[in-house]
Design a protein around this motif. Structure first.
Motif, PDB file in Angstrom:
ATOM      1  N   ALA A 192       0.840  -1.199   0.000  1.00 42.51           N
ATOM      2  CA  ALA A 192       0.000   0.000   0.000  1.00 42.51           C
ATOM      3  C   ALA A 192       0.877   1.251   0.000  1.00 42.51           C
ATOM      4  O   ALA A 192       1.826   1.347   0.778  1.00 42.51           O
ATOM      5  CB  ALA A 192      -0.924   0.000   1.220  1.00 42.51           C
ATOM      6  N   ASN A 193       0.558   2.185  -0.888  1.00 42.84           N
ATOM      7  CA  ASN A 193       1.272   3.457  -0.881  1.00 42.84           C
ATOM      8  C   ASN A 193       0.676   4.379   0.179  1.00 42.84           C
ATOM      9  O   ASN A 193      -0.251   4.000   0.896  1.00 42.84           O
ATOM     10  CB  ASN A 193       1.234   4.113  -2.271  1.00 42.84           C
ATOM     11  N   SER A 194       1.176   5.605   0.254  1.00 47.71           N
ATOM     12  CA  SER A 194       0.737   6.523   1.309  1.00 47.71           C
ATOM     13  C   SER A 194      -0.746   6.830   1.211  1.00 47.71           C
ATOM     14  O   SER A 194      -1.452   6.914   2.227  1.00 47.71           O
ATOM     15  CB  SER A 194       1.549   7.822   1.236  1.00 47.71           C
ATOM     16  N   TYR A 195      -1.237   6.985  -0.035  1.00 38.04           N
ATOM     17  CA  TYR A 195      -2.660   7.287  -0.223  1.00 38.04           C
ATOM     18  C   TYR A 195      -3.535   6.145   0.277  1.00 38.04           C
ATOM     19  O   TYR A 195      -4.528   6.377   0.986  1.00 38.04           O
ATOM     20  CB  TYR A 195      -2.944   7.567  -1.700  1.00 38.04           C
ATOM     21  N   HIS A 196      -3.176   4.910  -0.075  1.00 38.23           N
ATOM     22  CA  HIS A 196      -3.997   3.768   0.328  1.00 38.23           C
ATOM     23  C   HIS A 196      -3.872   3.503   1.829  1.00 38.23           C
ATOM     24  O   HIS A 196      -4.839   3.055   2.454  1.00 38.23           O
ATOM     25  CB  HIS A 196      -3.594   2.521  -0.463  1.00 38.23           C
ATOM     26  N   VAL A 197      -2.706   3.762   2.413  1.00 39.61           N
ATOM     27  CA  VAL A 197      -2.568   3.622   3.866  1.00 39.61           C
ATOM     28  C   VAL A 197      -3.518   4.572   4.574  1.00 39.61           C
ATOM     29  O   VAL A 197      -4.189   4.215   5.547  1.00 39.61           O
ATOM     30  CB  VAL A 197      -1.112   3.887   4.297  1.00 39.61           C
ATOM     31  N   PHE A 198      -3.603   5.801   4.029  1.00 41.51           N
ATOM     32  CA  PHE A 198      -4.497   6.777   4.650  1.00 41.51           C
ATOM     33  C   PHE A 198      -5.960   6.417   4.430  1.00 41.51           C
ATOM     34  O   PHE A 198      -6.755   6.402   5.381  1.00 41.51           O
ATOM     35  CB  PHE A 198      -4.217   8.170   4.079  1.00 41.51           C
ATOM     36  N   SER A 199      -6.325   6.125   3.176  1.00 37.36           N
ATOM     37  CA  SER A 199      -7.739   5.915   2.847  1.00 37.36           C
ATOM     38  C   SER A 199      -8.282   4.578   3.328  1.00 37.36           C
ATOM     39  O   SER A 199      -9.482   4.469   3.633  1.00 37.36           O
ATOM     40  CB  SER A 199      -7.941   6.033   1.330  1.00 37.36           C
ATOM     41  N   LYS A 200      -7.431   3.554   3.424  1.00 38.26           N
ATOM     42  CA  LYS A 200      -7.896   2.213   3.779  1.00 38.26           C
ATOM     43  C   LYS A 200      -7.623   1.838   5.236  1.00 38.26           C
ATOM     44  O   LYS A 200      -8.256   0.914   5.760  1.00 38.26           O
ATOM     45  CB  LYS A 200      -7.241   1.170   2.869  1.00 38.26           C
ATOM     46  N   VAL A 201      -6.691   2.545   5.879  1.00 35.76           N
ATOM     47  CA  VAL A 201      -6.331   2.177   7.255  1.00 35.76           C
ATOM     48  C   VAL A 201      -6.608   3.311   8.231  1.00 35.76           C
ATOM     49  O   VAL A 201      -7.432   3.187   9.140  1.00 35.76           O
ATOM     50  CB  VAL A 201      -4.844   1.752   7.332  1.00 35.76           C
ATOM     51  N   VAL A 202      -5.909   4.431   8.036  1.00 28.62           N
ATOM     52  CA  VAL A 202      -5.980   5.521   9.011  1.00 28.62           C
ATOM     53  C   VAL A 202      -7.367   6.152   9.055  1.00 28.62           C
ATOM     54  O   VAL A 202      -7.955   6.326  10.135  1.00 28.62           O
ATOM     55  CB  VAL A 202      -4.913   6.588   8.701  1.00 28.62           C
ATOM     56  N   LEU A 203      -7.913   6.512   7.891  1.00 32.58           N
ATOM     57  CA  LEU A 203      -9.205   7.192   7.854  1.00 32.58           C
ATOM     58  C   LEU A 203     -10.340   6.353   8.438  1.00 32.58           C
ATOM     59  O   LEU A 203     -11.102   6.849   9.286  1.00 32.58           O
ATOM     60  CB  LEU A 203      -9.525   7.620   6.424  1.00 32.58           C
ATOM     61  N   PRO A 204     -10.517   5.069   8.031  1.00 32.55           N
ATOM     62  CA  PRO A 204     -11.603   4.282   8.634  1.00 32.55           C
ATOM     63  C   PRO A 204     -11.473   4.124  10.146  1.00 32.55           C
ATOM     64  O   PRO A 204     -12.478   4.151  10.866  1.00 32.55           O
ATOM     65  CB  PRO A 204     -11.487   2.927   7.923  1.00 32.55           C
ATOM     66  N   LEU A 205     -10.230   3.951  10.620  1.00 33.18           N
ATOM     67  CA  LEU A 205     -10.033   3.774  12.060  1.00 33.18           C
ATOM     68  C   LEU A 205     -10.256   5.066  12.839  1.00 33.18           C
ATOM     69  O   LEU A 205     -10.525   5.022  14.045  1.00 33.18           O
ATOM     70  CB  LEU A 205      -8.626   3.242  12.333  1.00 33.18           C
ATOM     71  N   SER A 206     -10.147   6.199  12.163  1.00 32.16           N
ATOM     72  CA  SER A 206     -10.301   7.482  12.853  1.00 32.16           C
ATOM     73  C   SER A 206     -11.703   8.061  12.735  1.00 32.16           C
ATOM     74  O   SER A 206     -11.958   9.154  13.243  1.00 32.16           O
ATOM     75  CB  SER A 206      -9.291   8.494  12.310  1.00 32.16           C
ATOM     76  N   VAL A 207     -12.619   7.360  12.076  1.00 33.56           N
ATOM     77  CA  VAL A 207     -13.987   7.863  11.899  1.00 33.56           C
ATOM     78  C   VAL A 207     -14.682   8.181  13.232  1.00 33.56           C
ATOM     79  O   VAL A 207     -15.354   9.210  13.350  1.00 33.56           O
ATOM     80  CB  VAL A 207     -14.820   6.870  11.068  1.00 33.56           C
ATOM     81  N   PRO A 208     -14.555   7.340  14.284  1.00 33.43           N
ATOM     82  CA  PRO A 208     -15.197   7.710  15.556  1.00 33.43           C
ATOM     83  C   PRO A 208     -14.711   9.050  16.103  1.00 33.43           C
ATOM     84  O   PRO A 208     -15.500   9.831  16.647  1.00 33.43           O
ATOM     85  CB  PRO A 208     -14.804   6.558  16.494  1.00 33.43           C
ATOM     86  N   GLY A 209     -13.414   9.337  15.952  1.00 29.98           N
ATOM     87  CA  GLY A 209     -12.895  10.627  16.393  1.00 29.98           C
ATOM     88  C   GLY A 209     -13.427  11.770  15.550  1.00 29.98           C
ATOM     89  O   GLY A 209     -13.688  12.864  16.070  1.00 29.98           O
ATOM     90  N   ILE A 210     -13.600  11.522  14.247  1.00 27.87           N
ATOM     91  CA  ILE A 210     -14.133  12.563  13.358  1.00 27.87           C
ATOM     92  C   ILE A 210     -15.567  12.907  13.741  1.00 27.87           C
ATOM     93  O   ILE A 210     -15.927  14.081  13.873  1.00 27.87           O
ATOM     94  CB  ILE A 210     -14.067  12.101  11.891  1.00 27.87           C
ATOM     95  N   THR A 211     -16.396  11.887  13.923  1.00 25.51           N
ATOM     96  CA  THR A 211     -17.808  12.138  14.255  1.00 25.51           C
ATOM     97  C   THR A 211     -17.943  12.813  15.617  1.00 25.51           C
ATOM     98  O   THR A 211     -18.752  13.727  15.789  1.00 25.51           O
ATOM     99  CB  THR A 211     -18.596  10.826  14.247  1.00 25.51           C
ATOM    100  N   THR A 212     -17.131  12.393  16.585  1.00 25.76           N
ATOM    101  CA  THR A 212     -17.178  13.019  17.907  1.00 25.76           C
ATOM    102  C   THR A 212     -16.715  14.466  17.830  1.00 25.76           C
ATOM    103  O   THR A 212     -17.328  15.365  18.419  1.00 25.76           O
ATOM    104  CB  THR A 212     -16.293  12.247  18.905  1.00 25.76           C
ATOM    105  N   GLY A 213     -15.621  14.711  17.089  1.00 28.00           N
ATOM    106  CA  GLY A 213     -15.110  16.063  16.953  1.00 28.00           C
ATOM    107  C   GLY A 213     -16.091  16.983  16.255  1.00 28.00           C
ATOM    108  O   GLY A 213     -16.288  18.132  16.675  1.00 28.00           O
ATOM    109  N   ILE A 214     -16.734  16.497  15.197  1.00 30.19           N
ATOM    110  CA  ILE A 214     -17.730  17.309  14.488  1.00 30.19           C
ATOM    111  C   ILE A 214     -18.875  17.685  15.417  1.00 30.19           C
ATOM    112  O   ILE A 214     -19.331  18.832  15.436  1.00 30.19           O
ATOM    113  CB  ILE A 214     -18.249  16.545  13.252  1.00 30.19           C
ATOM    114  N   THR A 215     -19.329  16.727  16.199  1.00 33.66           N
ATOM    115  CA  THR A 215     -20.422  17.004  17.141  1.00 33.66           C
ATOM    116  C   THR A 215     -20.003  18.018  18.191  1.00 33.66           C
ATOM    117  O   THR A 215     -20.744  18.964  18.504  1.00 33.66           O
ATOM    118  CB  THR A 215     -20.879  15.709  17.820  1.00 33.66           C
ATOM    119  N   MET A 216     -18.796  17.843  18.741  1.00 30.78           N
ATOM    120  CA  MET A 216     -18.334  18.713  19.821  1.00 30.78           C
ATOM    121  C   MET A 216     -18.058  20.130  19.343  1.00 30.78           C
ATOM    122  O   MET A 216     -18.097  21.077  20.146  1.00 30.78           O
ATOM    123  CB  MET A 216     -17.072  18.118  20.456  1.00 30.78           C
ATOM    124  N   VAL A 217     -17.772  20.311  18.060  1.00 27.04           N
ATOM    125  CA  VAL A 217     -17.536  21.654  17.519  1.00 27.04           C
ATOM    126  C   VAL A 217     -18.835  22.272  17.009  1.00 27.04           C
ATOM    127  O   VAL A 217     -19.139  23.435  17.298  1.00 27.04           O
ATOM    128  CB  VAL A 217     -16.483  21.619  16.393  1.00 27.04           C
TER     129      VAL A 217
END
Length: 271
Positions: A174-199
């Motif tokens: 996996a290149n950097s783009y796929h590492v981000f889109s397939k690994v980092v981004l899906p795993l960080s979705v709970p933080g994104i939704t919580t952050g959006i709500t809190m802001v």
């Protein structure tokens, strides 16, 4: 049995300081000055649709900007050495130690016509620019004050992403783009939704920021509610009705974000 006994104080606290105030808001929203049931207060909220739309729009812009700034910052912070993480977390939280009102006053000093920013531009023969009493100033105040609420949940999720997971993806080609889109981004979705709500929730209902940085021409829904309770147009029943509509809107947004979070979680589980 012990668990129920231990949770009793929290249940009492929730009932007194959350359920009762919300019930009072709903009660006053559906009565008139004489105490009779009426739907006039709720129906009158429709005339303030432009103010509500402006509040949602500016809060959404501020939330997106916070996400764009906080996401890479949180990721870099989560990959640092533990000692450095503590230092940078303290720097993120440092502005929060100052009073909210004072932080906003500081931005007034910076953005006003004779403020420090315009004085700096004047050294290069530029300006003065009209930065205060604009929608941009309101968004800037929201971003500055609520950015930590986006960083902290993102960081708390990203710090749990094991480096070995990222290394495994790289080892599999996996290149950097796929590492981000397939690994980092899906795993960080709970933080994104919580952050959006809190802001988004405090941003859409703010009134101090819009009053001090936006002037009278950028009235938001929080200012409108404040005017109904404390202004010359004293009408607490209408203020309660507007508050009730705003609460319903916020709950709707939160339920949508929670559903999105659950869908992402189920997708991650299937993967």
């Amino acid at each position: 049995m012990k668990t129920k006994a231990a949770s009793l104080p929290y249940a009492v606290w929730t009932f007194i300081f959350i359920v009762v105030p919300l019930a009072m808001v709903a009660y006053f929203a559906f009565i008139d000055e004489a105490g009779h049931f009426t739907l006039e207060n709720v129906s009158s909220v429709g005339q303030y649709t432009p103010v509500l739309a402006r509040s949602i729009w500016l809060a959404a812009i501020a939330t997106v900007i916070c996400l764009v700034i906080a996401y890479p910052l949180s990721y870099l912070l989560s990959r640092m050495h533990v000692g450095r993480q503590k230092v940078f977390l303290m720097l993120v939280m440092l502005p929060m130690w100052m009073n909210f009102l004072l932080r906003t006053y500081a931005w007034m000093t910076l953005l006003e016509r004779n403020g420090l920013i315009n004085r700096f531009f004047a050294l290069f023969g530029l300006g003065p620019f009209e930065m205060i009493n604009t929608q941009g100033a309101v968004v800037l105040g929201m971003v500055y004050n609520y950015l930590p609420f986006m960083i902290l949940p993102l960081y708390s999720i990203m710090v749990k992403i094991d480096n070995r997971t990222i290394e495994a993806a790289q080892d599999l080609g996996a290149n950097s783009y796929h590492v981000f889109s397939k690994v980092v981004l899906p795993l960080s979705v709970p933080g994104i939704t919580t952050g959006i709500t809190m802001v988004f929730v405090p941003a859409v209902s703010t009134f101090i920021i819009s009053r001090m940085l936006g002037g009278g021409g950028n009235l938001l829904i929080g200012d409108l509610i404040d005017l109904q309770f404390l202004g010359n147009a004293y009408n607490p029943n209408l203020g309660a009705a507007i508050s009730l509509v705003l609460m319903v809107l916020i709950l709707l947004c939160m339920s949508i974000m929670n559903q999105f979070d659950n869908d992402e979680g189920m997708e991650g589980a299937l993967l």
